[in-house]
Design an enzyme around this catalytic site. Structure first.
Site, PDB file in Angstrom:
ATOM      1  CG  HIS A   1      48.322  36.919  18.181  1.00  0.00           C
ATOM      2  ND1 HIS A   1      47.518  37.657  19.251  1.00  0.00           N
ATOM      3  CD2 HIS A   1      49.248  36.152  18.302  1.00  0.00           C
ATOM      4  CE1 HIS A   1      48.871  37.758  19.415  1.00  0.00           C
ATOM      5  NE2 HIS A   1      49.613  37.005  19.563  1.00  0.00           N
ATOM      6  CD  GLU A   2      51.349  33.436  16.751  1.00  0.00           C
ATOM      7  OE1 GLU A   2      52.579  33.650  16.591  1.00  0.00           O
ATOM      8  OE2 GLU A   2      51.042  33.172  17.723  1.00  0.00           O
TER       9      GLU A   2
ATOM     10  CG  HIS B   1      53.324  37.653  16.136  1.00  0.00           C
ATOM     11  ND1 HIS B   1      54.188  39.059  16.752  1.00  0.00           N
ATOM     12  CD2 HIS B   1      52.435  37.092  17.109  1.00  0.00           C
ATOM     13  CE1 HIS B   1      53.119  39.145  18.432  1.00  0.00           C
ATOM     14  NE2 HIS B   1      52.981  37.357  18.194  1.00  0.00           N
TER      15      HIS B   1
ATOM     16  CG  HIS C   1      55.854  44.277  13.460  1.00  0.00           C
ATOM     17  ND1 HIS C   1      56.145  44.084  14.704  1.00  0.00           N
ATOM     18  CD2 HIS C   1      56.408  45.514  13.672  1.00  0.00           C
ATOM     19  CE1 HIS C   1      56.723  45.185  15.541  1.00  0.00           C
ATOM     20  NE2 HIS C   1      56.787  45.203  14.197  1.00  0.00           N
TER      21      HIS C   1
HETATM   22 ZN   LIG Z   1      51.934  36.934  19.834  1.00  0.00          ZN
END
Ligand SMILES: [Zn+2]
Length: 665
Positions: free
Chosen positions: A455-456, A459, A462
């Site tokens: 998940h991290e 980011h 991104h």
């Molecule tokens: Zn998050």
């Protein structure tokens, strides 16, 4: 004092902050010089006798405040990841001064006049310039730039009281949570939880010889799934749900009213209307409809789960029994032994053969250790990231271990934002809170921690793939109800068969995780989704109710307002309290998620629909990764995020995949 390292750009590769040279005494002088420098730069922009152009106004603002940017980035990263009493003191002093600094710029009438003049002729600009100008115009208007002096004064008064109340709420909650700690004398009552841990907790509170269970923020407390002493479970549950009931009662209703008043002053119907105007949700009604749409099926699922738990228990349950019997049913049904699973999830292997491997397959990235580059703590690891053709892309820092000085949870931070204007490549850091093993031993994770790593890293991608001109719109600078979308998508690779088979290997033998263990693990992931969805929806609904009708003058009692709102929405489930009740809902009163708690499920619609797209198009393929990168990740906030989604997906989002995933269809 040696030269302040914040006063000049870093000489290190990628402008990585020179952490080894930075000392606590550098922060305040750098903040002060940084604010003064930016005010002088802004004065030069607003006092420029030349007519406004994009370059002499907007681009000039983007170039301003370099020292302040450098010190803020490093400082706020440090207070999250490795704080000290000294940095916490600085934080208390500097936060209100930074807020005032920002107001000084946004409420500068001469500066706003230039932005407005330019805004009137924005169709003459290049697309990305027009978009950025629009961003600035919106930021300034939302901060009150169009109000007359009297209303500006009123607005600043409201902001001042709101920020004071938010701090009060936070401090009351902290004190109340600490006071709500459960203390027992007899260790026999702690059957089902760690007696040693409870003794440690008591000792840390100066209660030697006693046993204590401290509370975490949400309603659900981890100990409830283990404690066999039913009376103690009841006490723990009531302590958790009673927090803030006295101290924060008045604050909650007052803040709702002040926010409603501020929204009216700025021309909005209510606070939710004000917030949503700057999100991807088209209007408040769309959020109301979305939440309402999910309720009946989620409640039906939860009721079915409750039946199974009742059958297991053999009596009618109370809310403090749910987690306990859910754990029993889960263990019986899936025969999961987490201790046996952990050896297959060794941190380094998950990172290199899982997270990085997936990024290689999808985007062609490679990662090189850079032990010569130092992070802000010895545990931080630095990697250089390259494109498939060897072009350097940026730096990725991994800070995976928990420590006393780090706040809880997991998050990503940008240390340097990509932008062509300033010639910067991205430097990003992922933070988790994995218990650090003793020297020489491997860090073995739970599957939930594995999922969080993916998940991290979503980011991080991104930010790493950001390919924009201007820092204001770089990487993750997108609306709050969009920002969790790319990170949630990246979670799909944690369970993708080819990726999972590559990283889930026994740390000693290298054996792959047995197939039936994988299957049971994936099945168990779907267990108790009814409960999880209902408690989330109840909290999202409460946030929504407070910020739509909750600001009305006749709302004086938080609890009857809460009960009424939940029952109106069909979310007054007798066994499932909201994930946060109003008086300890820190997200919405003190952490910037007001009228925004809906975002998680809102982004999940895009996430689930995107997972479908990958599956429809052959899954783990370079062409798929390249498309997601090109149309979505690389854009940051430089275009309308929903049109980026549309281009990527070829249509508007479909909610069906989310409903299927959560068992709601
Ligand atoms: Zn998050």
């Amino acid at each position: 004092m040696t030269a302040n390292p914040f006063f000049a750009p870093s000489a290190l590769p990628y402008h990585l902050p020179p952490f080894e040279e930075i000392a606590e005494e550098h922060y305040l002088p750098a903040f002060e010089r940084g604010m003064a420098e930016q005010l002088a730069e802004v004065a030069a922009i607003s006092g420029n006798p030349e007519p406004p152009t994009f370059d002499n106004t907007i681009a000039a603002l983007e170039r301003s405040g370099r020292i302040l940017d450098r010190v803020s980035t490093v400082f706020f990263n440090q207070v999250s990841s490795d704080s000290t009493p000294g940095t916490r003191e600085i934080q208390k002093e500097i936060t209100p001064r930074l807020a005032k600094h920002s107001d000084t710029i946004k409420l500068d009438p001469a500066l706003f006049r230039r932005i407005k003049e330019l805004h009137a002729v924005r169709e003459t600009l290049a697309d990305d310039e027009a978009w950025l100008l629009d961003r600035y115009h919106t930021d300034f208007v939302r901060a009150g730039a169009e109000l007359d002096d009297q209303d500006k004064q009123r607005l600043m008064g409201l902001n001042d009281e709101l920020s004071r109340l938010a701090t009060e709420f936070e401090q009351n909650l902290l004190a109340d949570t600490s006071a709500a700690t459960i203390v027992v004398d007899d260790p026999a009552r702690l059957d089902g939880v760690s007696v040693e841990g409870a003794a440690e907790t008591a000792k840390a509170r100066g209660l030697d010889g006693k046993y204590a269970i401290s509370l975490i923020l949400p309603t659900g407390q981890p100990a409830l799934s283990g404690l066999t002493d039913r009376e103690l479970r009841e006490r723990l549950h009531k302590a958790a749900t009673g927090r803030g009931g006295t101290a924060n009662a008045g604050i909650v209703t007052r803040m709702a009213r002040l926010r409603a008043e501020r929204a009216l002053l700025l021309g909005y119907a209510h606070h939710a209307d004000y917030v949503v105007a700057d999100q991807t949700a088209p209007e408040p009604q769309a959020v109301t409809d979305m939440l309402a749409k999910l309720v009946p099926a989620a409640v039906a699922n939860a009721n079915a789960e409750a039946e199974a738990l009742r059958a297991e228990a053999g009596f009618d349950l109370e809310p403090w029994d749910w987690a306990f019997y859910a754990e029993k049913v889960r263990n019986a049904r899936f025969n999961l032994d987490t201790a046996r699973m952990r050896p297959y999830f060794e941190l380094d292997r998950v990172l290199r053969d899982g997270v990085f491997y997936a990024a290689g397959k999808l985007y062609g990235l490679t990662f090189t250790d850079r032990p010569d580059l130092r992070g802000y703590h010895p545990d931080v690891r630095v990697f250089e990231v390259f494109e498939e053709d060897g072009t350097p892309l940026g730096l990725f820092l991994g800070d995976y271990y928990a420590r006393e000085s780090k706040r809880g949870g997991a998050w990503m931070n940008s240390l340097v934002k990509q932008s062509d204007l300033l010639g910067e490549k991205p430097v990003v850091v992922n933070n988790l809170n994995i218990v650090k093993p003793p020297p020489g031993e491997p860090a073995l994770l739970t599957f939930s921690e594995v999922n969080t790593m993916f998940h991290e890293f979503g980011h991080a991608l991104h930010a790493l793939f950001s390919d924009v001109r201007f820092p204001r719109v770089s990487g993750t600078a997108v609306p709050r109800d969009f920002v969790e979308y790319p990170s949630q998508v990246n979670e799909m690779w944690a369970v993708w068969p080819e990726i999972l088979a590559n990283y889930a290997r026994h740390y000693e033998t290298g054996e792959p995780m047995p197939r039936e263990m994988v299957d049971r693990m994936l099945e168990a992931e779907r267990f108790n989704q009814g409960y999880a969805t209902v408690e989330y929806l109840a909290a999202a609904l409460l946030d929504w109710a407070w910020h739509t009708e909750g600001g009305a003058a006749e709302v004086s009692d938080w609890e009857s307002f809460e009960n009424h709102a939940l029952s109106q929405a069909g979310l007054d489930h007798p066994l499932i309290p909201p994930r946060y009740r109003s008086t300890y809902f820190a997200h919405i009163w003190s952490s910037g998620y007001s009228a925004g708690y809906y975002s998680y499920i809102w982004s999940e619609v895009l996430d689930a629909d995107t997972v479908e797209w990958f599956k429809e198009n052959g899954g783990l393929r370079r062409a798929n990764g390249d498309r997601f990168r090109r149309e979505l990740l690389s854009k940051g906030g430089s275009i309308d995020p929903m049109s980026a989604f549309h281009t990527f997906r070829g249509r508007v989002p479909d909610i069906a995949p989310l409903l299927t995933r959560r068992g709601l269809s």
